[in-house]
Design an enzyme around this catalytic site. Structure first.
Site, PDB file in Angstrom:
ATOM      1  CB  SER A 141     110.130  37.299 -10.365  1.00 22.19           C
ATOM      2  OG  SER A 141     109.702  36.585  -9.225  1.00 22.19           O
ATOM      3  CE1 TYR A 154     106.292  41.057  -8.604  1.00 22.88           C
ATOM      4  CE2 TYR A 154     106.887  38.742  -8.410  1.00 22.88           C
ATOM      5  CZ  TYR A 154     107.246  40.076  -8.426  1.00 22.88           C
ATOM      6  OH  TYR A 154     108.565  40.429  -8.273  1.00 22.88           O
TER       7      TYR A 154
END
Length: 293
Positions: A141, A154
């Protein structure tokens, strides 16, 4: 840049294949002639994805954090299709909010699914990829490139899987196995839409600098992932501008630390007691699967 490979007859494993990136990736790979092995926690959704594909496909219900389950899946994929050429470790969940008030179970689960799940997937399928001189693509990501407040779990998990994949590449390259890292910014998936349901998370994201404050359509991002799989690329960028972030990533922690402090101060008392569980339909499915055990 590596030469593109014909995907016809290639056996591709995709985790987190019930929805979002995984489901659309399965459809696009199948349209190019690949055979799909779909893995996830939502058997009905997986069954629907498999039924809609153009060519051979089968689905397996498994938790990517469970090594015994994933080893079983790897063996069954080998028995059914004879080989594995590509594995895409795509399964992921997310939560948000201040770390101090975060749900410790949800926080830990993000690390388990995103980081440990990627490693468990790699461990289970690496013997098959070694036999086929195949390709392992770990979906990371933008969060692996730049830290962000309110996203500690995250960002930690995606930084971790990026480092894992880079380390693994150096270990298995001499065996003919290629390893790639896929980077996505905010992409139109259930996960991102779920995060946007929280007013503070939505407002905070809207104040990010362009182009990181936009939600990008899913189709073009997945097209870029497919192209990366065809080339067995070391790095795959779902949005064009992410490649440029690599050259400035060393400056980002300091910048985010300064700007982020100012932005978080704006929310004041609104942050007190803020607690978010796993977001989106995929997060709900993960929580339900664990509750049913």
């Amino acid at each position: 840049m590596s030469a593109s490979r014909n995907l016809a007859g290639q056996v591709v494993v995709v985790t987190g294949a019930a929805r979002g990136v995984g489901a659309l990736l399965a459809r696009k790979l199948s349209a190019r002639g690949a055979t799909l092995a779909l893995v996830g926690l939502e058997p009905d959704e997986l069954r629907g994805v498999a039924a809609a594909l153009h060519g051979p496909a089968h689905h397996w219900h498994a938790d990517v954090t469970d090594h015994e389950a994933m080893a079983r899946v790897a063996g069954e994929v080998k028995d059914r299709f004879g080989k594995v050429d590509v594995v895409v470790a795509n399964a992921g969940v997310a939560t948000g909010g201040p770390f101090a008030d975060s749900d410790p179970v949800a926080w830990k689960r993000v690390i388990e699914v995103n980081l440990i799940g990627g490693a468990v997937t790699g461990r289970a399928f690496l013997p098959l990829l070694t036999a086929s001189r195949g390709y392992f693509l770990q979906i990371a990501s933008l969060a692996a490139i730049t830290p962000a407040p309110m996203m500690t779990a995250y960002c930690a998990s995606k930084s971790g899987v990026e480092a894992f994949a880079h380390s693994l590449r150096a270990e298995v390259g001499h065996r003919g196995v290629r390893v790639g890292v896929g980077y996505l910014s905010w992409t139109d998936t259930d996960m991102v839409r779920g995060a946007d349901q929280d007013d503070i998370m939505r407002e905070l994201r809207a104040r990010l600098p362009w182009p990181s404050n936009k939600t990008y359509p899913l189709g073009p991002a997945v097209d870029r992932i497919v192209a990366g799989i065809e080339r067995r690329s070391a790095h795959v960028y779902g949005q064009w501008w992410l490649r440029g972030m690599q050259s400035v990533r060393g400056y980002l922690p300091g910048l985010i630390g300064t700007v982020g402090r100012r932005e978080i101060r704006r929310f004041g008392d609104r942050l007190d007691g803020m607690r978010i569980g796993l977001v989106g339909a995929g997060g709900e499915a993960d929580e339900k699967a664990r509750a049913d055990r």
